[in-house]
Design a protein around this motif. Structure first.
Motif, short mmCIF file in Angstrom:
data_model
loop_
_atom_site.label_atom_id
_atom_site.label_comp_id
_atom_site.label_asym_id
_atom_site.label_seq_id
_atom_site.Cartn_x
_atom_site.Cartn_y
_atom_site.Cartn_z
N HIS A 245 0.65 -1.20 -0.12
CA HIS A 245 -0.13 -0.25 0.00
C HIS A 245 0.81 1.29 0.38
N PRO A 246 0.41 1.79 -0.76
CA PRO A 246 1.32 3.29 -1.08
C PRO A 246 1.84 4.19 0.01
N CYS A 282 -10.91 5.60 -1.91
CA CYS A 282 -9.63 5.56 -0.84
C CYS A 282 -9.33 6.74 -0.19
N PHE A 284 -7.05 7.89 0.75
CA PHE A 284 -5.45 7.39 1.02
C PHE A 284 -5.53 9.02 -1.04
N HIS A 285 -6.40 8.94 -1.63
CA HIS A 285 -6.05 9.30 -2.85
C HIS A 285 -5.58 10.87 -3.16
N CYS A 288 -2.04 10.42 -2.77
CA CYS A 288 -1.49 9.14 -3.45
C CYS A 288 -0.37 9.47 -4.34
N CYS A 295 -8.92 4.64 -8.23
CA CYS A 295 -9.31 5.47 -6.58
C CYS A 295 -10.54 5.79 -6.01
N CYS A 312 -5.59 -1.78 -2.28
CA CYS A 312 -4.76 -0.87 -2.94
C CYS A 312 -5.29 -1.72 -4.50
N TRP A 313 -6.07 -0.47 -4.96
CA TRP A 313 -6.47 -0.85 -6.55
C TRP A 313 -5.19 -1.52 -7.36
N HIS A 314 -3.94 -0.49 -6.78
CA HIS A 314 -2.91 -0.22 -7.35
C HIS A 314 -1.82 -0.95 -7.00
#
Ligand SMILES: Nc1ncnc2c1ncn2[C@@H]1O[C@H](COP(=O)(O)OP(=O)(O)O)[C@@H](O)[C@H]1O
Ligand code: SF4
Ligand SMILES: [Mg+2]
Lengths: 321, 307
Positions: A245-246, A282, A284-285, A288, A295, A312-314
């Motif tokens: 996760h970023p 999310c 956090f976007h 991020c 997101c 997390c999508w990524h």
């Protein structure tokens, strides 16, 4: 079976379905004897999570609590009166965030510690109390038992609070940032002490902190919280080596002492959103570096490796970065 | 701690001495002391005796020392109105009635006020809490003399439940104690409610719960002990309203205490008695405040380590 199993815990500011949520859909397990770290910036809901487990949240939050908190299969959220009292102290205990305010100013250390020891059914209270203070490395315990909280230093109070928390030999202790109020050297000593006590008593520990350095030192597993949700969880070594996760990566990058920490991502700018102002999808976007349009919908926790989940999508791209 | 207690005692004595000086100066500087202290029916011999007795022909300082010396031996002069009776005797005779009324009002106020404050705090936001808060707000805005008159009219005259005035049985205490206590009862209730809410949200109450203590222990021991500290602080002010309230209430209810004596002696311009009443009330007030300080030391360990 897990010792503690938190299932889809949501804590809102009141009963209304649309009331702002402090915690959303939090699930977390603690096994007997295990140390789980709970990491996140201030305001992410760590204390609320810890207090919910012991049913210590104020009435407004208690009304807005849903989900399940299973202790040996029993739902803590459904417990009342006697069952709850039996759970507290003897089964589960907690060291609160603020050692300065955790002791009652009008009662002596001996009286406050004695209350816990008495519930544990100890016969010789004086001897038990002295032993309990000695166990947390308090010098001349007999004398300290007569002291009042205001006569003790911060480090000393934290030790007394720990002694009270451990007095009934709980199976799980929740430590809410127990070292933030202490200065660096005392912090280190205190962590060593907690670790030693945990080994000696064979208890599980849920250790709340915002410091990944502390996690590396004492935890088996870690759960990372952001804006009221757990965004990543897994074994400590795995998370340090392979964060997905970023936000986790950014937190790791902020720890100076961890060699394994990847430092390609810059330390995150900005502040976490406050309760009620959390962005859609999310949360956090806005901060991020990898955020995309996708997101704007909420990602779910997905397995990344055995025992390692992230929301997390990524996540795959984080691994590759 | 001993130093603290000795210090407070010294302060109390100094306050009393200062008050005696004020009273002395009032009787000497404002007008003719002989006329003030003797009244209209005095003879020439009375005058001469008083001048000698109070050293009125000597310096002001000598006069004060004489006044103080007389006061210390219990000689506050004689009543002008009540047939030359000893002023101190007159006051002391009335003291038990006032003190017993004050004690009853105090117990009623504290017990009810603390109970209502705790009840409101633990049922915060409920109907009980709202009722308690409204009653407390009303209690603080009602003047004592008005409340006294209404109570007499409704409870004694209309319903005939209690005596309208006088002194003697326990029934006589109910209305005056209610009248004196209502304002402070309301204040204590609000104070306890607010400080209980603080305490109930505190970390040390959480720790008490973490230990698995019963809800009764958590509320009545851990939260209440801390919530009483502001109440103790407030007691000093409480005594002041109690004393000023006593003059009104004792007059309304024909209560034979020193409040009524003060009223009577002012009406009949009985200066020696006024002077004695003021000194005795001052002494009581100082004593009460000293007790409050000691209570403070007993309840709050942080205070014991100061000074
Ligand atoms: N009783 C409450 N009423 C309103 N907001 C609250 C209450 N308790 C906590 N919060 C809010 O919930 C968020 C999470 O708080 P907390 O659980 O203390 O986070 P952390 O321990 O991670 O710093 C914070 O933004 C805080 O302001
Ligand atoms: S879901 Fe998107 S915004 Fe959220 S952490 Fe992953 S990449 Fe960043
Ligand atoms: Mg916190």
């Amino acid at each position: 079976m897990s010792l503690l199993s938190i299932r889809n815990l949501t804590v809102r500011l009141g009963r209304a379905a649309h009331a702002p949520a402090i915690l959303e859909d939090v699930s977390l397990d603690v096994q007997p004897g295990e140390t789980v770290g709970l990491v996140g910036e201030s305001g992410s809901g760590k204390s609320t999570l810890g207090m919910s487990v012991l049913r210590l949240t104020p009435p407004l939050l208690a009304e807005g609590t849903s989900g399940e908190i299973l202790w040996n299969g029993q739902d803590v959220l459904k417990m009342r009166g006697k069952a709850l009292r039996q759970l507290r102290g003897g089964e589960m205990s907690m060291i609160l965030q603020d050692p300065m305010a955790s002791l009652n100013p009008v009662f002596s250390v001996g009286s406050q510690l004695g209350e816990a020891l008495k519930r544990a059914g100890r016969a010789d209270l004086q001897a038990a109390a002295e032993a309990a203070l000695a166990e947390v490395n308090i010098p001349s315990p007999a004398e300290r038992l007569r002291s009042f909280p205001h006569q003790l230093s911060g480090g000393m109070r934290q030790r007394v609070v720990s002694a009270i928390g451990l007095a009934q030999e709980p199976k799980l202790i929740i430590c809410d940032e127990p070292t933030t109020a202490l200065d660096a050297t005392i912090q280190f000593q205190f962590l060593e002490l907690l670790r030693a006590l945990q080994k000696a008593h064979g208890m599980a520990m849920l250790f709340v902190t915002h410091d990944f350095g502390v996690v590396a030192r004492i935890c088996d597993r870690v759960a990372v919280m952001y804006a009221g949700r757990i965004v990543e969880t897994g074994p400590v070594r795995e998370i340090f080596r392979n964060p997905r996760h970023p936000y986790t990566r950014a937190l790791l990058a902020a720890v100076p002492s961890t060699r394994e920490a990847p430092d390609r991502l810059p330390v995150i700018d900005g502040a976490p959103p406050s309760v009620g102002n959390r962005p859609e999808g999310c949360a956090f976007h806005p901060r991020c570096p990898l955020a995309t349009d996708r997101c704007r919908t909420q990602p779910r926790m997905e397995p990344q490796a055995p025992g390692h989940d992230a929301a997390c999508w990524h996540a795959k791209e984080v691994a590759a970065a | 701690m001993t130093r603290l207690i000795v210090g407070r005692l010294a302060e109390a004595l100094a306050a009393l001495l200062l008050m005696s000086l004020v009273i002395f100066l009032l009787s000497r500087v404002t007008g003719d002391p002989v006329a003030l202290l003797l009244g209209d029916s005095a003879t020439v011999e009375d005058r001469d005796r008083l001048i000698e007795q109070l050293a009125l022909d000597r310096s002001l300082w000598d006069q004060y020392l004489t006044f103080l010396g007389n006061a210390l031996t219990g000689d506050f002069g004689q009543s002008v109105a009540a047939g030359r009776r000893d002023a101190l005797d007159l006051v002391l005779e009335r003291l038990p009635a006032s003190m017993s009324l004050a004690a009853v009002a105090l117990c009623f106020t504290l017990v009810t006020g603390i109970a209502m404050g705790v009840l409101a705090a633990i049922t915060r936001g409920s109907a009980v809490d709202i009722v308690v808060r409204i009653v407390a707000l009303m209690g603080q805005s009602v003047p004592a003399f008005w409340l006294g008159i209404v109570l007499i009219y409704v409870v004694s005259v209309n319903w005939g439940l209690l005596p309208t005035s006088g002194y003697g049985t326990w029934q006589h205490y109910v209305l005056p104690a209610l009248t004196i206590g209502t304002f402070t009862l309301a204040a204590v209730t609000r104070l306890v409610r607010a400080s209980m809410l603080d305490a109930l949200g505190s970390e040390y109450v959480k720790l008490a719960r973490i230990k698995g203590l019963s809800e009764a222990t958590v509320i009545l021991k851990h939260a209440l002990s801390n919530s009483l500290i502001p109440v103790v602080t407030f007691m000093g002010a409480f005594f002041a309203t109690m004393i000023t309230g006593a003059v009104v209430v004792e007059t309304v209810f024909a209560w034979p205490g020193i409040g009524r004596l003060a009223y009577e002696s002012i009406v009949s311009r009985d200066f020696p008695v006024i002077q004695t009443v003021v000194l005795v009330i001052t002494a009581l007030f100082i004593l009460a405040n000293f007790c409050v300080d000691m209570l403070y030391l007993a309840i709050d360990p942080r205070m014991r380590d100061r000074g």
